[in-house]
Design a protein around this motif. Structure first.
Motif, PDB file in Angstrom:
ATOM      1  N   LEU A 434     -46.038  28.682  14.087  1.00 62.46           N
ATOM      2  CA  LEU A 434     -47.290  30.260  14.557  1.00 62.46           C
ATOM      3  C   LEU A 434     -48.773  30.665  13.388  1.00 62.46           C
ATOM      4  O   LEU A 434     -48.942  31.889  13.276  1.00 62.46           O
ATOM      5  N   ASN A 435     -47.496  29.988  11.487  1.00 65.71           N
ATOM      6  CA  ASN A 435     -48.906  30.092  10.690  1.00 65.71           C
ATOM      7  C   ASN A 435     -49.681  29.315  10.789  1.00 65.71           C
ATOM      8  O   ASN A 435     -51.040  30.154  10.490  1.00 65.71           O
ATOM      9  N   ASN A 436     -49.457  27.979  11.303  1.00 65.81           N
ATOM     10  CA  ASN A 436     -51.053  27.043  11.534  1.00 65.81           C
ATOM     11  C   ASN A 436     -51.537  28.045  12.221  1.00 65.81           C
ATOM     12  O   ASN A 436     -53.437  28.632  12.200  1.00 65.81           O
ATOM     13  N   ILE A 437     -51.406  28.784  13.326  1.00 70.63           N
ATOM     14  CA  ILE A 437     -52.014  29.258  14.063  1.00 70.63           C
ATOM     15  C   ILE A 437     -52.712  30.474  13.406  1.00 70.63           C
ATOM     16  O   ILE A 437     -53.916  30.508  14.194  1.00 70.63           O
ATOM     17  N   SER A 438     -51.756  31.419  12.907  1.00 69.09           N
ATOM     18  CA  SER A 438     -52.459  32.444  12.088  1.00 69.09           C
ATOM     19  C   SER A 438     -53.282  32.185  11.592  1.00 69.09           C
ATOM     20  O   SER A 438     -54.601  32.943  11.338  1.00 69.09           O
ATOM     21  N   TRP A 439     -53.526  30.909  10.783  1.00 68.29           N
ATOM     22  CA  TRP A 439     -54.591  30.878   9.727  1.00 68.29           C
ATOM     23  C   TRP A 439     -55.558  30.461  10.523  1.00 68.29           C
ATOM     24  O   TRP A 439     -57.095  30.760   9.453  1.00 68.29           O
ATOM     25  N   THR A 440     -55.872  29.843  11.822  1.00 67.62           N
ATOM     26  CA  THR A 440     -56.429  29.149  12.307  1.00 67.62           C
ATOM     27  C   THR A 440     -57.159  31.055  12.768  1.00 67.62           C
ATOM     28  O   THR A 440     -58.783  30.301  12.363  1.00 67.62           O
ATOM     29  N   VAL A 441     -56.511  31.530  13.079  1.00 66.15           N
ATOM     30  CA  VAL A 441     -57.462  32.588  13.936  1.00 66.15           C
ATOM     31  C   VAL A 441     -57.917  33.488  12.715  1.00 66.15           C
ATOM     32  O   VAL A 441     -59.382  34.028  13.077  1.00 66.15           O
TER      33      VAL A 441
END
Length: 669
Positions: A434-441
């Motif tokens: 979730l952290n990596n997805i959030s940073w990507t967004v």
């Protein structure tokens, strides 16, 4: 990963294997050696076939015991295996010998695998692979007609060899390169994937080995892509379900990432990470339901293994996408910092010698700036300068990550009494994904409007992540430092991805302030226990990954426009306090606090500009900190801490620009 330092060799030294091995001085170890180790090693070298076989099996069973394992290594078990057991005429004994090596590699550190490699273990592996291939592909004696016991031994041998190859591949880049050049091994691994009689477990292990081999390995990846059967086979496997499908996704992701194949930039149309996410999301859903419905006495390793691997690959896909987006929009020359003897010295002298003229900046420019110059200068500070061209379009992968994967990951990240809080727990992997997805967004430019629907979907999901994952952990006041650090990182990414527009619970901002203080106390404790006076940030490989920096990042995001004035004021004062505490503040934390201040107060149109920034004297306080921050930056050894020094220098430069911008902006009212 870094390569091991070459061993220092002494010429004409005596043969160490010819010397008698001294018994350990510890009475307990000496007793174990006499009673358990020496007898089984003697049996391993017995002339009797049955005795050798029994001894090999016995050794495999005691390797997990650290004391026994260390004693076995001390008695040169590896030499015995290489010279005798692995060349034994009996298949059962050879298989047990490979099992011993596999288990040693799993239990020991990476340097053990490096030692095996230097003992030419790959040649022995090639011989074992050749024997397995001849056995299972024999036309004279079809493998399917062989006794079940013999088939089981062959697959046990295969499993040990493949797992040992995986451990070797994870140990050192040089070993990966050497394995990749051995066509017999690569052909063997892909052959297992297409061999109908191969057990699913053997195929799973072959895929895990290929995953380790293909990471950042362009020569091997290119050879796989050039072999249409291999690539087609991997694509077919990703749709078979279970661990095998997820493992195939891992190999394919490594291929796409290594060759930089993104949604609209692939040599083979349709081949990108976007095709992997539906499989991963489905696996997450199915494995999670299996874990939840399984009886408490039933081993859950299989579904949990699928969950961990699927989460790891999803997290890696998000990181690859973010890197692709950042690479596509990175046009500004990287800031290289000041030289110790140039602009910084000049600016410092001016600031210290001319205290009666606080508005004279270190660059000596006293001319009024027009609106265009002000905007251009501020763009350099906030990083919002114009793009020369649009970055790569990655909507397919992004859509799949946000709409398909993230909602399936959210339940796995929720706090649960049944969940372990260890670094290898399902929750830990879910938080990372979730952290990596959030940073990507947070890296996506939504201003064009064509992603409005996705933006709205994510905004709703981001609030759910905050309410269902972040807030409960904050409320629990957890003492788990690793969990607190993961939650803080996730909170920063989530709040940044929606530009701070998160409705937080009352007082949650103070939780992050408390985490910042806790991180400082933890650093002091560690310094005292280590007897070191060196700053904790300088001891770290990446000073900007500490919980203190993350806490500052969260707070800065929460204070962004249109944050309530009171919330903005409380956070703004906190950030100013962090900077004002230099040199007691860690350099990375001071740099991050300054960067957050630049972003928060970048525009006079914000509601809190006048009642907070100017009314509470933020300008004056920042101006007073400039000499201290400059001195802090110069104190960082650029040879040892290159990135930290560069970013500190950049913060100093930007602070001068920011003050000039704010002063000119106000005078222009």
């Amino acid at each position: 990963m870094g390569k091991s330092k070459p061993r220092n060799r002494v010429k004409n030294r005596d043969n160490p294997t010819a010397k008698p091995i001294k018994p350990p001085s510890d009475p307990e170890l000496a007793a174990i050696r006499e009673q358990r180790i020496l007898p089984v090693l003697r049996d391993l070298q017995s002339a009797e076939l049955k005795t050798r076989s029994t001894a090999a099996s016995a050794i495999s069973n005691i390797i997990e015991d650290e004391k026994c394992r260390k004693l076995l290594l001390r008695e040169q078990i590896v030499r015995i295996l290489l010279e005798q057991t692995l060349t034994d005429s009996n298949l059962e004994t050879r298989t047990a010998g490979w099992g011993i090596l596999r288990n040693l590699a799993l239990e020991e550190e990476a340097d053990f695998c490096v030692h095996l490699y230097r003992q030419d273990i790959l040649t022995a592996i090639e011989g074992a692979v050749r024997n397995v291939v001849q056995t299972i592909s024999s036309q004279d004696a079809p493998f399917s007609n062989a006794p079940k016991a013999e088939q089981a031994l062959i697959w046990d041998l295969t499993s040990s060899v493949v797992n040992l190859l995986t451990s070797l591949s994870e140990a050192q880049e040089e070993i990966v390169e050497a394995i990749s050049k051995l066509s017999s091994i690569v052909n063997f691994l892909f052959g297992l994937l297409s061999f109908e009689l191969a057990p699913t477990e053997a195929q799973n292990e072959a895929l895990s080995c290929l995953t380790a081999l293909t990471e950042d390995n362009k020569p091997l990846v290119q050879s796989i892509v050039e072999n249409e059967d291999w690539l087609k086979g991997l694509i077919q496997l990703k749709d078979t379900g279970g661990f095998r499908a997820v493992a195939a996704c891992g190999v394919l992701h490594n291929i796409f990432a290594c060759l930089e194949w993104y949604d609209h930039n692939t040599e083979k149309p349709g081949l990108s990470d976007a095709i992997l996410i539906p499989t991963l999301a489905k696996s997450l859903d199915l494995a999670n339901s299996q874990s939840n419905t399984a009886n408490g006495d039933t081993p859950l390793s299989s579904p949990d293994q699928v969950l961990r691997l699927a989460l790891e690959i999803t997290a890696s896909i998000a990181t690859s996408l973010q890197e692709a987006l950042e690479h596509g929009s990175r046009h500004e020359k990287e800031f290289e910092g000041f030289d110790d003897k140039d602009e910084m010295d000049d600016g410092e002298d001016k600031m210290e010698d001319d205290s009666e003229e606080p508005h004279q900046e270190d660059d000596g420019d006293n001319e009024e700036m027009n609106d265009d110059e002000i905007d251009a200068d501020m763009d350099l500070v906030t990083g919002d300068g114009p793009d020369d061209e649009e970055g790569p379009s990655e909507e397919l992968t992004l859509e799949n990550l946000v709409r398909n994967a993230a909602p399936k990951i959210l339940p796995l990240a929720r706090p649960s009494e049944q969940m372990s809080t260890g670094s290898d727990s399902i929750q830990s992997h879910a938080l990372s994904a979730l952290n990596n997805i959030s940073w990507t967004v947070s890296s996506i430019d939504f201003s064009t409007g064509h992603l409005d629907s996705l933006k709205d979907f994510w905004a709703s999901l981001a609030h759910n992540i905050w309410n269902e994952v972040i807030s409960p952990v904050l409320a629990s006041n957890t003492a788990d430092i690793d969990l607190a650090s993961s939650i803080t990182s996730l909170a920063w990414a989530v709040s940044r991805s929606v530009q701070g527009q998160i409705k937080i619970n009352p007082g949650e901002q103070r939780k992050f302030m408390a985490l910042y203080q806790a991180s400082k106390n933890l650093s002091k404790t560690q310094d005292q226990s280590n007897g070191s006076k060196k700053a904790a940030s300088e001891d770290s490989n990446d000073a900007f990954q500490g919980m203190g920096v993350k806490s500052i990042g969260v707070l800065g995001s929460l204070a962004l426009n249109p944050a309530p004035i009171e919330l903005n004021k409380e956070i703004g004062i906190f950030l100013l306090t962090v900077v004002a505490a230099v040199p007691d503040t860690e350099p990375a934390e001071a740099v991050e606090a300054l960067n957050q201040i630049f972003d928060i107060y970048a525009d006079k149109s914000y509601a809190f500009d006048e009642p907070v920034f100017w009314a509470d004297g933020f300008y004056k306080h920042l101006e007073e900190t400039l000499p201290k921050v400059r001195k802090m930056a110069k104190s960082i050894d650029k040879r040892k801490f290159e990135e930290l020094r560069a970013r500190a220098d950049e913060a100093v430069l930007n602070l001068g620009r920011f003050l000039k911008y704010k002063r000119t902006e106000r005078e222009g009212k």
